[in-house]
Design a protein around this motif. Structure first.
Motif, PDB file in Angstrom:
ATOM      1  N   VAL A 208      16.104  19.511  46.475  1.00 12.73           N
ATOM      2  CA  VAL A 208      15.491  20.553  45.648  1.00 12.73           C
ATOM      3  C   VAL A 208      14.200  21.032  46.296  1.00 12.73           C
ATOM      4  CG1 VAL A 208      16.491  19.702  43.493  1.00 12.73           C
ATOM      5  CG2 VAL A 208      14.257  18.860  44.229  1.00 12.73           C
ATOM      6  N   ASP A 209      13.825  22.262  46.007  1.00  8.72           N
ATOM      7  CA  ASP A 209      12.607  22.870  46.553  1.00  8.72           C
ATOM      8  C   ASP A 209      11.442  22.586  45.613  1.00  8.72           C
ATOM      9  OD1 ASP A 209      10.648  24.339  47.745  1.00  8.72           O
ATOM     10  OD2 ASP A 209      11.529  26.308  47.291  1.00  8.72           O
ATOM     11  N   ILE A 210      10.485  21.781  46.081  1.00  5.62           N
ATOM     12  CA  ILE A 210       9.316  21.462  45.269  1.00  5.62           C
ATOM     13  C   ILE A 210       8.036  21.971  45.945  1.00  5.62           C
ATOM     14  CG2 ILE A 210      10.329  19.487  44.084  1.00  5.62           C
ATOM     15  CD1 ILE A 210       9.008  17.657  46.144  1.00  5.62           C
ATOM     16  N   GLY A 211       8.172  23.083  46.682  1.00  4.42           N
ATOM     17  CA  GLY A 211       7.019  23.673  47.352  1.00  4.42           C
ATOM     18  C   GLY A 211       5.939  24.128  46.392  1.00  4.42           C
ATOM     19  N   TRP A 212       6.322  24.415  45.138  1.00  6.53           N
ATOM     20  CA  TRP A 212       5.352  24.867  44.140  1.00  6.53           C
ATOM     21  C   TRP A 212       4.321  23.802  43.795  1.00  6.53           C
ATOM     22  CZ3 TRP A 212       6.049  21.581  40.076  1.00  6.53           C
ATOM     23  CH2 TRP A 212       7.330  21.027  39.908  1.00  6.53           C
ATOM     24  N   LEU A 213       4.556  22.544  44.219  1.00  6.36           N
ATOM     25  CA  LEU A 213       3.582  21.482  43.963  1.00  6.36           C
ATOM     26  C   LEU A 213       2.309  21.672  44.780  1.00  6.36           C
ATOM     27  CD1 LEU A 213       5.723  18.220  43.748  1.00  6.36           C
ATOM     28  CD2 LEU A 213       4.337  19.238  41.940  1.00  6.36           C
ATOM     29  N   ALA A 214       2.344  22.568  45.770  1.00  6.05           N
ATOM     30  CA  ALA A 214       1.142  22.828  46.571  1.00  6.05           C
ATOM     31  C   ALA A 214       0.090  23.574  45.766  1.00  6.05           C
ATOM     32  CB  ALA A 214       1.509  23.619  47.826  1.00  6.05           C
ATOM     33  N   GLU A 215       0.468  24.204  44.681  1.00  4.26           N
ATOM     34  CA  GLU A 215      -0.466  24.945  43.839  1.00  4.26           C
ATOM     35  C   GLU A 215      -1.037  24.039  42.751  1.00  4.26           C
ATOM     36  OE1 GLU A 215       0.862  28.726  42.425  1.00  4.26           O
ATOM     37  OE2 GLU A 215       2.447  28.841  43.941  1.00  4.26           O
ATOM     38  N   PRO A 216      -2.325  24.227  42.401  1.00  5.53           N
ATOM     39  CA  PRO A 216      -2.934  23.419  41.333  1.00  5.53           C
ATOM     40  C   PRO A 216      -2.168  23.518  40.008  1.00  5.53           C
ATOM     41  CG  PRO A 216      -4.635  24.576  42.564  1.00  5.53           C
ATOM     42  CD  PRO A 216      -3.317  25.103  43.046  1.00  5.53           C
ATOM     43  N   ARG A 217      -1.692  24.726  39.680  1.00  2.00           N
ATOM     44  CA  ARG A 217      -0.932  24.876  38.442  1.00  2.00           C
ATOM     45  C   ARG A 217       0.367  24.083  38.486  1.00  2.00           C
ATOM     46  NH1 ARG A 217       0.331  30.602  36.195  1.00  2.00           N
ATOM     47  NH2 ARG A 217       0.796  31.043  38.390  1.00  2.00           N
ATOM     48  N   GLY A 218       0.956  23.996  39.671  1.00  4.00           N
ATOM     49  CA  GLY A 218       2.180  23.235  39.806  1.00  4.00           C
ATOM     50  C   GLY A 218       1.947  21.752  39.594  1.00  4.00           C
TER      51      GLY A 218
END
Length: 307
Positions: A208-218
């Protein structure tokens, strides 16, 4: 009454899931969010629950011994928790969020009651049937009202997914009830469920793509979903279940769509149709009736032993 409040508190936390995801960063998918939620939440849930279980066992010198049957039930709860999310997402993807959600949540207490009836031969009382009926009608009206003007959807595979999600919750409630009745403390029971579910979803992380964890909101979203809606919520739910039947606990969790709808209006600015508002009122009435009928812990409870 404390058991009722604990399960209701858990349902309130469950109800924040959709709003939390809506406030998250762009690029998330239901599957990737669900995987991270379970990996974080299941791990934290196991850590908290096993710590509390160790303290509990110091005061309970005659703890039950781990055998094939309790181990199988513990693994079953974890596998059911892991299976819930893809089944739930299948239902919402095919039939829409409102329809998929209300079918899953509305079917859970009915299936839990039927499964408990089949396992224990205890017949539902009139109070439980009326409360569950009101609550179920409420979530159906809420979902229908929320989907007004969109045409809804009744895709067969979507319905299978939603009902399957409700069935997994019914299995969790009944399996945990069996373990508690056998003398297992609630914290060991829920810790085993969290550990098993986290292990299953950890295997899915590479896909799965969890690249959004790089953002504070993520990160904030993932931590809230994992810590609050899994770690804390399931500890409260399982502790509350120790004083309730599986059917009652499952019906009380219908407070989840009530919470989600209120947050949608207040936080996300969504507008509810008159039919959806009616559903909220009916749902609240069913939950109130069930809470009042569950003041004595499990005695007489929502079930009466069949003569």
């Amino acid at each position: 009454m404390l058991s009722v409040l604990a399960v209701l508190a858990a349902a309130l936390l469950f109800g924040t899931t959709g709003t939390s995801q809506a406030l998250g960063p762009e690029g998330t998918t239901p599957l990737s969010v669900g995987v991270m939620r379970m990996v974080i939440g299941g791990t934290v849930l196991a850590a908290i629950a096993f710590t509390l279980a160790a303290r509990y066992r110091r005061n309970q010198p005659h703890s039950p011994r781990l055998g094939i049957r309790p181990l199988a039930l513990m693994v079953l709860t974890g596998a059911s928790l892991a299976a819930y999310q893809p089944l739930f997402f299948l239902g919402t993807a095919r039939n829409g969020v409102a329809v998929g959600t209300v079918v899953a949540l509305g079917s859970a207490p009915i299936l839990a009651g039927m499964l408990e009836w089949a396992l224990t031969r205890r017949r539902p009382t009139a109070t439980w049937m009326l409360a569950t009926g009101l609550a179920t009608v409420g979530v159906v009206l809420l979902g229908a009202g929320g989907e007004a003007g969109t045409g809804g959807g009744t895709d067969p595979m979507g319905l299978v997914g939603s009902v399957g999600a409700g069935a997994t919750f019914a299995v969790i409630a009944n399996a945990q009830r069996r373990l508690l009745d056998a003398g297992w403390d609630p914290f060991t029971v829920v810790g085993a469920m969290g550990a098993c579910a986290a292990a299953i979803f950890a295997c899915a992380l590479p896909f799965v793509d969890i690249g959004w964890l790089a953002e504070p909101r993520g990160i904030a979203m993932a931590l809230w979903l994992g810590l609050a809606t899994i770690g804390v919520a399931y500890v409260l739910f399982t502790w509350g279940l120790s004083g309730l039947t599986a059917a009652t606990a499952a019906t009380l969790t219908l407070a989840e769509p009530l919470t989600a709808s209120i947050l949608g209006v207040v936080v996300l600015g969504e507008r509810l149709s008159p039919l959806a508002v009616t559903g909220l009122v009916v749902l609240a009435a069913g939950l109130a009736l069930l809470a009042l009928g569950s003041r004595a812990p499990r005695d007489p409870g929502p079930f009466a032993v069949e003569a």
